[in-house]
Design a protein around this motif. Structure first.
Motif, PDB file in Angstrom:
ATOM      1  N   GLN A 285      -6.671  57.176  25.377  1.00 22.26           N
ATOM      2  CA  GLN A 285      -6.977  55.764  25.614  1.00 22.26           C
ATOM      3  C   GLN A 285      -8.375  55.377  25.143  1.00 22.26           C
ATOM      4  O   GLN A 285      -8.882  54.316  25.507  1.00 22.26           O
ATOM      5  CB  GLN A 285      -6.808  55.445  27.111  1.00 22.26           C
ATOM      6  N   GLU A 286      -8.984  56.251  24.366  1.00 20.93           N
ATOM      7  CA  GLU A 286     -10.328  55.940  23.881  1.00 20.93           C
ATOM      8  C   GLU A 286     -10.485  56.458  22.449  1.00 20.93           C
ATOM      9  O   GLU A 286     -10.286  57.640  22.193  1.00 20.93           O
ATOM     10  CB  GLU A 286     -11.379  56.583  24.788  1.00 20.93           C
ATOM     11  N   HIS A 287     -10.825  55.572  21.547  1.00 25.08           N
ATOM     12  CA  HIS A 287     -11.049  55.933  20.141  1.00 25.08           C
ATOM     13  C   HIS A 287      -9.945  56.840  19.601  1.00 25.08           C
ATOM     14  O   HIS A 287     -10.215  57.902  19.051  1.00 25.08           O
ATOM     15  CB  HIS A 287     -12.426  56.571  19.956  1.00 25.08           C
ATOM     16  N   ALA A 288      -8.731  56.425  19.778  1.00 22.10           N
ATOM     17  CA  ALA A 288      -7.578  57.165  19.231  1.00 22.10           C
ATOM     18  C   ALA A 288      -6.972  56.334  18.104  1.00 22.10           C
ATOM     19  O   ALA A 288      -6.663  55.164  18.297  1.00 22.10           O
ATOM     20  CB  ALA A 288      -6.547  57.416  20.329  1.00 22.10           C
ATOM     21  N   TYR A 289      -6.833  56.944  16.951  1.00 21.21           N
ATOM     22  CA  TYR A 289      -6.363  56.191  15.779  1.00 21.21           C
ATOM     23  C   TYR A 289      -5.105  56.812  15.185  1.00 21.21           C
ATOM     24  O   TYR A 289      -4.887  56.793  13.977  1.00 21.21           O
ATOM     25  CB  TYR A 289      -7.513  56.076  14.768  1.00 21.21           C
TER      26      TYR A 289
ATOM     27  N   THR B 212      -2.383  61.906  12.719  1.00 13.86           N
ATOM     28  CA  THR B 212      -3.616  62.656  12.914  1.00 13.86           C
ATOM     29  C   THR B 212      -3.358  63.959  13.664  1.00 13.86           C
ATOM     30  O   THR B 212      -4.281  64.556  14.217  1.00 13.86           O
ATOM     31  CB  THR B 212      -4.679  61.808  13.632  1.00 13.86           C
TER      32      THR B 212
ATOM     33  N   ASP C 149      -6.809  48.423  20.015  1.00 13.86           N
ATOM     34  CA  ASP C 149      -7.971  48.814  20.838  1.00 13.86           C
ATOM     35  C   ASP C 149      -8.207  50.331  20.880  1.00 13.86           C
ATOM     36  O   ASP C 149      -8.820  50.839  21.824  1.00 13.86           O
ATOM     37  CB  ASP C 149      -7.816  48.304  22.289  1.00 13.86           C
ATOM     38  N   GLY C 150      -7.692  51.063  19.885  1.00 13.68           N
ATOM     39  CA  GLY C 150      -7.900  52.515  19.870  1.00 13.68           C
ATOM     40  C   GLY C 150      -7.205  53.250  20.988  1.00 13.68           C
ATOM     41  O   GLY C 150      -7.601  54.359  21.357  1.00 13.68           O
ATOM     42  N   LYS C 151      -6.163  52.641  21.546  1.00 17.15           N
ATOM     43  CA  LYS C 151      -5.422  53.262  22.650  1.00 17.15           C
ATOM     44  C   LYS C 151      -3.981  53.514  22.189  1.00 17.15           C
ATOM     45  O   LYS C 151      -3.292  52.577  21.790  1.00 17.15           O
ATOM     46  CB  LYS C 151      -5.401  52.335  23.869  1.00 17.15           C
TER      47      LYS C 151
ATOM     48  N   ILE D 175      -3.442  50.847  12.861  1.00 10.11           N
ATOM     49  CA  ILE D 175      -4.089  51.694  13.867  1.00 10.11           C
ATOM     50  C   ILE D 175      -3.647  51.172  15.227  1.00 10.11           C
ATOM     51  O   ILE D 175      -3.224  50.020  15.354  1.00 10.11           O
ATOM     52  CB  ILE D 175      -5.627  51.653  13.760  1.00 10.11           C
TER      53      ILE D 175
END
Lengths: 89, 371
Positions: B315-319, B342, B291-293, B288
């Motif tokens: 840059q936020e909760h991206a997987y 995704t 940091d979900g970015k 992943i």
């Protein structure tokens, strides 16, 4: 002569109407169909001429025993159904 | 300037993306619902090739002669008859011997400007095929298939080994590199008659210590070369990033990629061998973004330093994970496309300074290719 019927799901990719063809085994009957519909061969059989992993063949309701050689005998008035195995529920 | 066009091969079909006044947008779909594993736009004659993988009905190839308007089925590569008693390598997950059967067309490349209509195809399991007639027929490259070391290859992301990268030297089309997961990098200099493994310098921490430097068991995830300087090759490997400046005689490990050295995709500028793009992720059991970015790492100085590009990327909760064919550099060297598992598709027109989101709702993207 045996009658060969193909799953409706195959028709989207290659037309395979029911066919009455000569043959004393599943191999002979399918070869007879594919002789005039070569494209369909690759959808049912793999590179080595074996039944594809996720395909199923029934002869008068009985599941094919010889998936490699397709040597199961078929009677003069047999119904051969070429189906796809269910996947993903 | 001609509008740039991109093809994306996804879990549920092909998507054509065109550039217009408002940026890039999806202009058409083809094979909707079908699993597309690879797409190739042949710049020599305008043909578009698509590889499909029908779960029940097998792997197929199609070609369009009208820039993707319509496709018709062409021949699929066919393995030779497997001799009785042939001792084969084992499928990594089932433990059963590998069968000589086409499972997937994993790579497609044109075979050189001096060979119109000729194509290379890399397949699972471990096959390299050549077509001299625009895919009307295919022949397996026997010397590689029969090479004794071929049976030492093993599966990585897929249970059976596969050829995912094919690099034809633009100076000499008989010189061809292929990269194999997991089987290292191989070079022919005579059009496929003889092959040598060219993975010296690569390193595989996933193997026992005495085998970590073995060239034949390396897992290059993706390998590309600079068109103007084809002795410079870049490789995103399972174990990190490697670069060669001597035609793969030797590889140097690059450890200073931020935020991580793990990933699948790599692209290089067509004229500047020092300019390359990577899409880092957390290695390797997590896979992943850090940091979900989602970020793209770019070097402009041959891997001495890397810029972290994030302007326009989530840059936020991206997987999102970007697979090996999920990044492609346009021949102009300015546009780069990135497609994710995704279903996100981003394009930059300025080498990565800013990114446009084309879609966040596509099926999983396996491959992006510029026309």
């Amino acid at each position: 002569m045996p009658r060969v019927v193909f799953t409706a799901n195959l028709q989207r990719h290659v037309s395979c109407p029911p066919s009455v063809v000569p043959g004393r085994t599943v191999r002979e009957a399918l070869d007879a169909v594919f002789a005039s519909n070569e494209r369909a061969r690759g959808y049912v059989l793999d590179d080595q001429g074996e039944l594809r992993t996720n395909m199923a063949v029934f002869v008068d309701g009985e599941m094919l025993r010889d998936r490699r050689g397709l040597s199961d005998a078929v009677g003069e008035s047999a119904e051969i159904h070429v189906m796809q195995a269910l996947s993903g529920g | 300037m001609t509008a740039r066009r991109l093809w994306a091969a996804t879990r549920k079909g092909l998507f054509l993306v065109e550039e217009g006044a408002g940026g890039f947008r999806i202009a058409a779909t083809r094979f909707l619902g079908d699993h597309a594993t690879m797409v190739l736009a042949d710049r020599r004659d305008g043909a578009v090739y698509a590889a499909l993988e029908h779960g029940h009905f097998g792997a197929k190839l199609h070609r369009s002669d009208d820039r993707g308007g319509t496709f018709r089925e062409i021949a699929a590569p066919k393995y030779p008859t497997q001799p009785e008693g042939e001792v084969e390598a084992k499928n990594w997950t089932t433990g059963q011997p590998i069968q000589w059967k086409l499972r997937k067309v994993w790579s497609l490349e044109t075979a050189g400007d001096d060979r119109p209509g000729a194509l290379w195809a890399g397949t699972i399991p471990g096959g390299l095929f050549l077509s001299k007639d625009r895919g009307a027929s295919w022949e397996i490259v026997e010397p590689l298939w029969r090479h004794p070391d071929r049976k030492r290859w093993f599966g990585g992301g897929e249970p059976e080994p596969g050829i995912h990268s094919i690099v034809v030297d633009p100076r000499n089309s008989r010189r061809v590199f292929v990269a194999v997961s997991c089987g290292g990098v191989w070079l022919t200099e005579d059009g496929g008659e003889t092959w040598t493994c060219r993975a010296d310098g690569m390193r595989a921490e996933y193997m026992p210590p005495e085998q970590q430097r073995d060239p034949v068991i390396q897992d290059p995830h993706r390998m590309v070369a600079c068109a103007a300087a084809p002795d410079v090759l870049w490789c995103q490997h399972h174990n990190g990033v490697f670069r060669s400046t001597d035609g793969a005689k030797s590889w140097q490990e690059i450890t200073q990629v931020n935020p991580s050295v793990f990933g699948f995709a790599v692209g290089v500028h067509p004229r500047d061998p020092d300019l390359a793009w990577l899409v880092p992720a957390i290695k390797d059991e997590k896979r992943i973004p850090v940091d979900g970015k989602v970020v793209v790492a770019r070097t402009r100085d041959g891997a001495k330093t890397f810029d972290i590009l994030r302007n326009g990327l989530p840059q936020e909760h991206a997987y999102d994970l970007v697979f090996r064919h999920g990044l492609d550099v346009h021949p102009d060297g300015d546009a780069v496309a990135v497609g994710s598992t995704t279903g996100s598709l981003w394009i930059t027109g300025d080498r990565g300074e800013t990114w446009q989101t084309v879609s966040e709702h596509l099926p999983p993207v396996y491959c992006v290719r510029w026309e």
